[in-house]
Enzyme design. Structure first.
Site, PDB file in Angstrom:
ATOM      1  N   HIS A 135      11.357  -1.914  -3.328  1.00 47.98           N
ATOM      2  CA  HIS A 135      11.007  -0.495  -3.307  1.00 47.98           C
ATOM      3  C   HIS A 135      11.129   0.066  -4.708  1.00 47.98           C
ATOM      4  CE1 HIS A 135      11.125   3.791  -2.204  1.00 47.98           C
ATOM      5  NE2 HIS A 135      10.620   3.430  -1.048  1.00 47.98           N
TER       6      HIS A 135
ATOM      7  N   ASP B 198       8.653   0.245   5.219  1.00 47.55           N
ATOM      8  CA  ASP B 198       7.219   0.130   5.498  1.00 47.55           C
ATOM      9  C   ASP B 198       6.886  -1.195   6.183  1.00 47.55           C
ATOM     10  OD1 ASP B 198       6.409   2.623   4.221  1.00 47.55           O
ATOM     11  OD2 ASP B 198       6.987   1.652   2.361  1.00 47.55           O
TER      12      ASP B 198
END
Length: 447
Positions: free
Chosen positions: A324, A381
């Site tokens: 991330h 995600d």
């Protein structure tokens, strides 16, 4: 230029000042300038450069504003190095496991978790704002059936301002609150109708006897011809997805909402601008990219091949849904989403090769020395895309659901900005590299 930090010699700074200054020395002129250092409740100290241009005649240069605090906010705190995400001081893990989405909405809007009476009133208010003006349905009919759902979201959310004239005055605290509540309540209805329109099914009106997540699933998947059975597991998963995406500090879409709001645009237009920003694949399309990647891999036998490609910097291939930009450690939302993902897959017992592939990729990546050392863990995600596919959402709806969840963060950030006494219209500066002033040459004299 030379920077040095010194103790302030006076007590004229505001209470939040650290009593320190940063000294900037311009080696070209020999002049030095001092700027206060501010300190929040958490996170890095911040140099206050509001008077930088006035005092130095220069701008600062920070593409993407990655080192610039654009505002002061009490909503959300992120420590990417430690994997921390707090809303109003509460950890995302506690909120996701012990609370529900509407409690988190109340927390973000008003600053505290509600007591029992406050929660009942808040839930009742949101529930009774879920209906759309009946004429709104004609907006949907104006779009082509194959329109991207986010295109419909941008248009219809912006159009809410044409129907709710009684909550457009941003100088009125009551109208600001009503607009915020309407947006939280009505965007799930718009999202569900957007999906129904795309597949040619009749619109389903909201039901006041259902919870927020249950009502959204009902409006999305129910049909008039048969009863809709609500799964407690799926409703709980949907609620957690909403919580985990409710707010994430000053990201691109939130900054867009704040910038639009700084011009005193109405709240519905501001949220529509946030939806437009979120539509960009670099922002809101990560979970959709995960499924595209899984389709590219195709089969579990090919996972080792793609793992090796991901390790090769020259291959151009990236494992989507791993690591991330903000979290250099484990994404705190991913742990919660991982558990929820497995609960949903067990509940539905779906035989889908793509979902099997995803679970095998997760297993291998979590055990691979390269990914562990670089802390390239599956992020939120990765799991949310798998969950939404298992629940029956097409990939084109993934970003719509992100927008639905993020609406409360956007309206809370917008409301906080409008209520800040010192707020002003956003006006970023630039480093101009074009041609300097030059004389105009008549057409007949140009070479």
């Amino acid at each position: 230029m030379h920077l040095a930090e010194d103790k302030m010699s006076d007590n004229t700074a505001k209470a939040k000042d650290t009593k320190n200054t940063v000294t900037i020395t311009d080696n070209a002129t020999g002049k030095s300038y001092e700027f206060p250092v501010l300190e929040g409740s958490c996170g890095p100290r911040t140099v206050d450069i509001r008077k930088f241009y006035a005092e130095t005649g220069m701008f600062t240069y920070d593409p993407g504003f990655t080192s610039t605090a654009s505002c002061e906010s009490a909503l959300t705190f992120i420590d990417g190095d430690e994997g921390v995400l707090l809303h109003r001081g509460y950890s995302i893990k506690e909120l996701a496991n012990k609370s529900d989405f509407l409690e988190v909405c109340h927390l973000l809007l008003y600053g505290d978790l509600p007591n029992k009476t406050q929660k009942e009133d808040f839930v009742n208010t949101i529930t009774r704002h879920t209906m759309l003006h009946e004429q709104m349905q004609f907006f949907f009919r104006g779009f082509r059936r194959d329109s991207h759902p986010m295109a419909i979201m941008v248009g219809t959310v912006g159009a809410l301002s044409a129907f709710y004239h009684d909550s457009l005055d941003i100088t009125d605290p009551k109208q600001r609150e009503i607009a915020a509540l309407r947006l939280i309540a009505k965007i799930p209805t718009i999202a569900a109708l957007t999906y129904k329109y795309s597949i040619g099914q009749p619109f389903m009106y909201p039901r006041n006897d259902l919870s927020f997540a249950e009502n959204f699933l009902y409006m999305t998947f129910a049909v008039p011809s048969e009863p809709y059975k609500i799964s407690a597991t799926l409703a709980r998963a949907m609620d957690k997805i909403f919580i985990l995406h409710a707010d994430h500090e000053q990201n691109a879409s939130t900054s867009t909402v704040r910038l639009a709001g700084s011009s005193h645009a109405n709240p519905f237009a501001c949220i529509a601008s946030g939806i437009a920003s979120l539509w960009g694949p670099a922002h809101g399309g990560a979970n959709e990219a995960v499924l595209k990647m899984l389709k590219e891999i195709g089969h579990k036998d090919r996972i080792p091949e793609f793992i090796e490609k991901a390790k090769d910097k020259n291959s151009g291939f990236r494992l989507m849904g791993f690591g991330h930009r903000v979290y250099k450690n484990y994404d705190p939302r991913a742990e919660i989403m991982r558990k929820t993902c497995h609960e949903v897959l067990n509940e539905l017992d779906i035989k889908d090769p793509l979902l099997d592939l995803a679970m095998e990729l997760e297993r291998i990546a979590l055990e691979d020395k390269y990914f562990v050392e670089k802390k390239l863990y599956p992020n939120v995600d990765f799991y949310s895309g798998i969950i939404l596919k298992a629940m029956g959402f097409p990939t084109s709806m993934f970003t719509v659901l992100f927008a639905l969840a993020r609406t409360v963060g956007w309206v809370s950030q917008w409301k906080e900005m409008v209520e800040e006494p010192t707020h002003k219209i956003g006006r970023p500066r630039q480093l101009y590299t074009g041609s300097p002033a030059r004389p105009f040459v008549r057409l007949e004299d140009r070479p």
